[in-house]
Write a protein that holds these residues in place. Sequence first.
Motif, short mmCIF file in Angstrom:
data_model
loop_
_atom_site.label_atom_id
_atom_site.label_comp_id
_atom_site.label_asym_id
_atom_site.label_seq_id
_atom_site.Cartn_x
_atom_site.Cartn_y
_atom_site.Cartn_z
N SER A 103 0.85 -1.20 0.00
CA SER A 103 0.00 0.00 0.00
C SER A 103 0.88 1.24 0.00
N TYR B 75 -3.08 3.92 -2.88
CA TYR B 75 -3.14 2.56 -3.43
C TYR B 75 -3.19 1.56 -2.29
N GLY C 257 -3.35 -2.71 -2.01
CA GLY C 257 -3.33 -3.98 -2.72
C GLY C 257 -3.46 -5.14 -1.77
N ARG D 187 -2.87 -9.54 -1.95
CA ARG D 187 -2.53 -10.78 -2.63
C ARG D 187 -2.73 -11.90 -1.62
N LYS E 149 -6.65 -11.52 -5.77
CA LYS E 149 -5.80 -10.34 -5.95
C LYS E 149 -6.70 -9.11 -6.01
N THR E 150 -6.32 -8.09 -5.26
CA THR E 150 -7.07 -6.83 -5.24
C THR E 150 -6.13 -5.67 -5.52
N ASP E 151 -6.55 -4.76 -6.38
CA ASP E 151 -5.83 -3.51 -6.61
C ASP E 151 -6.85 -2.39 -6.59
#
Length: 962
Positions: A339, A360, A362, A364, A413-415
Amino acid sequence: MAMKSLILCSASIAALVLAAPANAQAVPTTPQDQTDLPATGTPARVDGDTVQTPPAPGQPATDQVATDQTDEDIVVTGVRASIVGALNVRKASTQIVDSIVSEDVGKLPDNNVVEALQRVTGVQVTNRTGGEAAAISIRGLPDALTTLNGRNIFTAAGQAFALQDISANLVKQVDVYKTRAAEQIETGLAGQIDVATRRPFDFDGFAISGLARGIYNEQADTYNPNAALLVSNRWETGIGDIGVLVNGSYTRTKYRDQTITAGALVPFATETPAAGSGLVPLQRIFPGDNNANWTPGLDRGLSTAPGSTLNINGVDTPYYLSRDAIFSSDLYGKRERPSANIALQWAPNSSSVYTAEVFYAGFRGETFNSLQFSFVDQPTNQPVGLYDGTNIVKTRSSSNVYGFNSGDYNRSKTDAFVYALNGKWDVGEHGKIIGDVAYQTSKVTSSFTAMRTERTAKQIDVDFNAGGGIPSYHFDNDALLTDPTQWNIGQFYDNANRDKGSALTGTLDGYYGWDEGFLRQIKAGFRYDNRKASTSVRTQDAGVLGRNLSTLPSEALFTNSDFFDGKSDSPSSWVLPNGYWLNANADTVRGLYGLKTSDQLSLQRVFDIDETTLAAYIQADGEVSIFGRPLKLQAGVRHITVDTDYNFFDRYNNGAQTFVSTGSERWLPSFTARYELTDTLRVRFNYGQTLRRPNFTDINPNFNLVGDLTNVGYGSGTAGTATLKPTHSKNYDVAVEWYFDRNSAIFVTGFRREVDGLVVPLTIRETILNNGIVAGATNSFAITRPVNASNGVLKGVELGLTYFPDYLPGPLKGLGFQGSLTVLDSKQNIPLSDAAGNITGQASSPFFGVSDLSYNATLAYDRGPVGARLSYIWRKAFLANNEARLFANPIGVWRNPEKSLDLQLTLNATDRLGFTFDAVNLLKAKQQTYYKFEDVGGPEQFNLGTTLLSRTFAIGARYTFK
């Protein structure tokens, strides 16, 4: 038309703002207003040694400066600065706000925001699996609006953001708004959680802060990194002040969750079935078999009284209630969270500030679940053991036991990105206009593969509660569980999902204030939000492969060990397909089953949504003197209009498209009064209305189906309801606050929420053809849909205390206490229905996720180089969810009381360098569930699952220069 009325309202507001008189005194009040001046309730400075409170609405800034230099200047550091800073947030705010304030740069003393929030009054934390807390509720409600620097944020196609994905290292402050003003976003019945990140103008010049921690997860026996770095600087240039900040964080956690579960209750014949029933001793009784007259999924389940009967083949036949299965889950997981936030600020002159920033977050994640499942529903000639005074089986044996193991692998997975531009302009010397534009995107992708193996064992012996709600079981030969030649390869499942979301949001706010007179401030604003979301999925599965497990390569096999840490008298090891191998060799496995491989697979759209929200508000602050004491008033109204277009695509009907368009509008008033009885004693009253928007998944009418895996004659599934309406709440709060010392306070708040249109599940039996189900193939399903069929009331009292005594001698002088107690009472009507979905009556139930009683207590110490917290969190048992209507037990799944004892220590070697030690879940608490509905059920005879929760220990170092 909704849109037209809102535009007219917005035009009136804009005219009012622009026509405000020129002698106004600008005073910021919104959560968004955190760029150069603090929002109401936000400390002006919490870094370093001084905590200052900002001016309250309508209070001149010049008066506040004088106050800050006398009574309100609290010179503290470290842990104490954090606690006292949070206290001052509440004291200065018009609304009821509780906060978490970072002790220093990068020094929020928790692993993530959710864990930090567990010490806030009225906040309850749950879902502690995976080595961390993952979900919260505020005063019993789980749907808090999540904002980042005042901007609404979300994850992919959801309405909420996963707060645990925000690293504590990035956070400056977290504000929990229990009440809301007209200026704030209208959604979230529970309240609003605003997370504030740091910006370069928070610092006088150059600043750098770094931390590194090693976290040991005891249950997984792993060491995990946590690191962060912040660099910020500002310069005076020929074009004004310029500042740049870069802040990044990375965490990784490898964890292990171990769960043992006694299955659902279903009816069985006794050892001596009634003549004419057609049953053999201890035979499982399925609905419809032998004309058995019983209905699965009743709210209270079947009767547990000794001698209770079912009408079978026209004969009243006594029955036992026993579990259908016993199973163990050994889950290995890993998650990574990168992040960052980057902020650029420019103040070209003293009357304007511009901020551009990017955030941002993220994620995983991967999990491999090693599942060992056995049915215990086959007859045997051995008698059963019953709980005293019931027909519920406690101990039994079962012969010819069918069981399966399943290697389940999930990867996600996240973005998520937020891009924002904010500008603030002084209008002369007396007013301010604030504009903000933000664009965000969020994408989540996930895949799931699972391979089952199966065998039939000669016998299993089970005690469904051998003590403390934990079952015990053993096979005739447990050693065969680890022998791959004993297992045949069964079904295969292969799924994937993709969720995407985006939003373009613009806000314009303006306010003016006066130093005297009744009217102290007028504020108005407008918000535009265009939200898009979509979901795509794919599924394929296959039946039994017809090969022995031993025919797979050795690397395709996995054998666990030391399951449940000796806390259950049950098998501690078994063999099954290796989930990591399945993922790495997915196409090879698909080929074995004759399924499509990756070059032939594609995702199919399920739904997409385009939603536009327009909101406008006007709000006024006033002040009068009553008995020589100030009564501060704030009143406002917010108007919202929502237009939503949905496209749904039916996966079971060649992607047939359905288009739905809905619209709604509503006026939401709010009113707050704050009266200062004395310099240290004040009371508050708030009335407001808030909304809960339906989750996008809840309005998606597509089916998610599961076959008849338990042989009840039909499968189960879920689907959304496209016509769901927002839930509406009327909120009342009364608070009494006594700031009996500048470092200490006690407050009591009573509150009531009257909620209309609560969403509850309704189950209907449906026939769905061409469904593609292989495992448990059937065309009949019990489909559960959400409906606006419930109203409810949530009320309660919360008590909070912060106390740092000044009279303690010597080394005890830095000792203090912070604690809170929350008592809740909730009640909602739950519709009762028949198999066709017709509502036949109403039952009463608590709200889901609400504990009647919860408390937290923190003993804090801060003196010299040492800072410490010892925190204990406890919440009473609560209703977590209702189970699928397939069995004979009470429908509600309850959680046992939950607790956690945590410790944080800091040793400052120098003013810049500090060392930390943290321990979470020192008592090694467990998470347990049981069945209950109203007065039926409980943790002893109706125990369900037990999950071991890991302890974690962390050692770290922080360096800060500013």
